[in-house]
Design a protein around this motif. Structure first.
Motif, PDB file in Angstrom:
ATOM      1  N   ARG A   1      38.675  53.620  43.822  1.00 11.73           N
ATOM      2  CA  ARG A   1      37.429  53.984  44.501  1.00 11.73           C
ATOM      3  C   ARG A   1      36.820  55.224  43.857  1.00 11.73           C
ATOM      4  NH1 ARG A   1      34.332  53.763  49.196  1.00 11.73           N
ATOM      5  NH2 ARG A   1      33.416  55.778  49.763  1.00 11.73           N
TER       6      ARG A   1
ATOM      7  N   LEU B   1      33.042  55.434  42.623  1.00 12.73           N
ATOM      8  CA  LEU B   1      32.124  56.458  43.117  1.00 12.73           C
ATOM      9  C   LEU B   1      31.548  57.267  41.962  1.00 12.73           C
ATOM     10  CD1 LEU B   1      30.810  58.060  45.406  1.00 12.73           C
ATOM     11  CD2 LEU B   1      32.909  59.447  45.531  1.00 12.73           C
TER      12      LEU B   1
ATOM     13  N   VAL C   1      25.570  62.551  45.697  1.00 10.92           N
ATOM     14  CA  VAL C   1      26.905  61.967  45.863  1.00 10.92           C
ATOM     15  C   VAL C   1      27.006  61.279  47.218  1.00 10.92           C
ATOM     16  CG1 VAL C   1      29.378  62.482  46.047  1.00 10.92           C
ATOM     17  CG2 VAL C   1      27.981  63.645  44.321  1.00 10.92           C
ATOM     18  N   ARG C   2      26.403  61.859  48.246  1.00  9.40           N
ATOM     19  CA  ARG C   2      26.432  61.242  49.578  1.00  9.40           C
ATOM     20  C   ARG C   2      25.743  59.870  49.554  1.00  9.40           C
ATOM     21  NH1 ARG C   2      30.075  64.032  50.160  1.00  9.40           N
ATOM     22  NH2 ARG C   2      30.168  66.003  51.290  1.00  9.40           N
TER      23      ARG C   2
ATOM     24  N   GLU D   1      28.095  57.468  47.965  1.00  4.98           N
ATOM     25  CA  GLU D   1      29.168  57.082  48.880  1.00  4.98           C
ATOM     26  C   GLU D   1      28.691  56.017  49.865  1.00  4.98           C
ATOM     27  OE1 GLU D   1      31.844  61.186  49.197  1.00  4.98           O
ATOM     28  OE2 GLU D   1      30.102  60.909  50.516  1.00  4.98           O
ATOM     29  N   ARG D   2      27.497  56.202  50.384  1.00  6.89           N
ATOM     30  CA  ARG D   2      26.989  55.225  51.352  1.00  6.89           C
ATOM     31  C   ARG D   2      26.709  53.869  50.686  1.00  6.89           C
ATOM     32  NH1 ARG D   2      24.237  59.913  53.319  1.00  6.89           N
ATOM     33  NH2 ARG D   2      22.260  59.280  52.320  1.00  6.89           N
TER      34      ARG D   2
ATOM     35  N   ASP E   1      30.050  52.203  50.212  1.00  5.25           N
ATOM     36  CA  ASP E   1      30.577  51.710  51.498  1.00  5.25           C
ATOM     37  C   ASP E   1      29.857  50.439  51.936  1.00  5.25           C
ATOM     38  OD1 ASP E   1      32.389  53.771  51.640  1.00  5.25           O
ATOM     39  OD2 ASP E   1      31.123  55.050  52.910  1.00  5.25           O
TER      40      ASP E   1
END
Length: 458
Positions: free
Chosen positions: A429, A433, A445-446, A449-450, A453
């Motif tokens: 992962r 990412l 980066v957020r 990540e979303r 996901d």
């Protein structure tokens, strides 16, 4: 000779078949058998029907004299059967189909970043899903047809070519995986035509990665004509890239960028245009091609001629709407008629196969390991540059010094590609990412990540 097409039920396969039908000469070094492999037998049936009519048209053409017979066509859903005995393997698969492409585009757009098939987060998601399958294919080719040459058109072509090539090197099979793309060919030919030159008599200095490259010189009769093109607004904006980027920006760059760089240089405008459209490109093609395959699948009343007519009509519409959101973002304009024939990659593939099988030395822009062609990138990094091609394969020509802005983007995108390859190999992962977050078109980066996901798998 035998050519196996993986993704043989794909919509653009008739373009490859058309190029084979146009090949001149006797059977020596010529493709005489075409094997189509796909996981979907209905799609295979529809495309086989189109090819049947296309072959009949070619047989009746008045200029058919002097050309060999149309290649025999065979279809199968068994991978090893398709590969066995192949001289060339053309990989044009789409893992997840157009439904997967539509998700790859919508997921980033929901976060306000570019949703596109091969560029940005969408391209990374597509790569993460495709790489394991592409590596498996490379392993089967190495096992079942170790003497075959692999021509990769599966996107994202740069990272897929690099991952498949690693398999061949580990097996001691050398550099027999070569990536192709039609974007550089189209750019070069359009630039030459704008100059009033014969595209087949010009030489081109092009450097980059797949869907991230720049045309730096157009040499006609020993003279670089690009400076003259860049200084003439009317000539420059007479073809697609000039309209897309604008004369002022092209002069500032001092080069002609590949069309996909529009997503980098005009990212806000491109994202706004895509988000404002009723459908993404993937959604449009999903609906369009679903109609074609439904009309043309085996068991329907439509015969080969009707299937071909449906394919030709659908293909024309596909070409007319290509990169429509970018054209809309740059003022809105229609594609030139000479750019609506489709393909380009099919002619590159044919030229590549002829050069290898007949030792017809030629120069083609291809995706190959760098060796020492591009300073600043390591020897195994797959780059997109002019290559000298003959029976020994493709050898990249030296690019010389590369502008800092170009090399910087290439290095960053190569880090993204290699993180994606690592993630696909290891299931990491963290690597997945990194592939998303390091992309210059993903701004947080957020956000990465979303997106990861939502896409799932890691």
């Amino acid at each position: 000779m035998r050519l196996t097409v993986l993704g043989g039920g794909g919509f653009r396969v008739p373009l490859v078949h058309r190029a084979l039908l146009e090949d001149q000469g006797d059977d020596a070094g010529r493709i005489t058998e075409l094997v189509l492999h796909d996981t979907d037998s209905d799609r295979l049936g529809a495309i086989t029907s189109v090819l049947s009519h296309q072959a009949e048209q070619a047989r009746q053409a008045p200029d058919r004299v002097g050309r060999g017979p149309a290649p025999a066509v065979r279809a199968t859903t068994d991978l090893d059967e398709a590969l066995r005995g192949a001289d060339f393997v053309f990989s044009a698969i789409r893992v997840g189909g157009l439904e997967g492409r539509a998700r790859d585009e919508r997921t980033p757009l929901a976060e306000g970043v570019l949703g596109q098939e091969t560029v940005g987060a969408g391209g990374v998601l597509y790569g993460l899903r495709t790489l394991p399958v592409a590596v498996h294919i490379a392993e089967r080719v190495a096992e079942v047809a170790p003497d075959a040459w692999v021509i990769n058109f599966t996107n994202p072509a740069g990272m897929v070519t690099e991952a498949m090539g690693r398999v061949f090197r580990r097996r001691g099979l050398g550099e027999r995986v070569i990536g192709i793309c039609d974007s550089p060919v189209g750019l070069c030919r359009r630039a030459a035509r704008a100059l009033g030159a014969d595209p087949d008599r010009a030489d081109y200095d092009y450097v980059g990665l797949n869907h991230l490259g720049w045309l730096r010189r157009v040499v006609v009769d020993g003279k670089d004509r690009l400076p003259g093109l860049l200084s003439d607004d009317a000539l420059l904006e007479s073809f697609e890239e000039g309209k897309l980027f604008g004369a002022g920006w092209l002069r500032a760059l001092g080069a002609l960028p590949n069309e996909y760089l529009h997503y980098y240089y005009f990212n806000r405008e491109a994202v706004a245009s895509i988000r404002g459209a009723q459908t993404t490109r993937g959604e449009f093609l999903r609906e369009q091609q679903s109609r074609f395959y439904e009309e043309s699948r085996p068991g329907r009343a439509a015969g080969p001629s009707e299937a071909y007519a449906a394919w030709a009509r659908t293909r024309r519409e596909r070409e007319e709407t290509y990169m429509a959101e970018s054209r809309e973002a740059s003022g809105g304009w229609e594609r030139d008629s000479c750019d609506l024939e489709g393909g380009g990659y099919d002619r590159v593939a044919l030229a590549l196969m002829r050069a290898v099988s007949r030792n017809e030395r030629t120069t083609l822009i291809l995706n190959v390991p760098n060796r020492t062609a591009v300073p600043g990138l390591d020897a195994e990094a797959v780059v997109e540059v002019p290559c000298l091609v003959d029976a020994g394969g493709a050898r990249p020509l030296s690019a010389g010094p590369v502008a800092a802005d170009q090399l910087g983007l290439m290095l960053q995108l190569k880090a993204v590609e290699r993180s994606a390859i690592e993630a696909a190999e290891s299931g990491s992962r963290a690597a997945a990412l990194r592939a998303l977050a390091l992309h210059p078109l993903v701004d947080s980066v957020r956000v990465a990540e979303r997106i990861l996901d939502t896409a799932g798998g890691f």
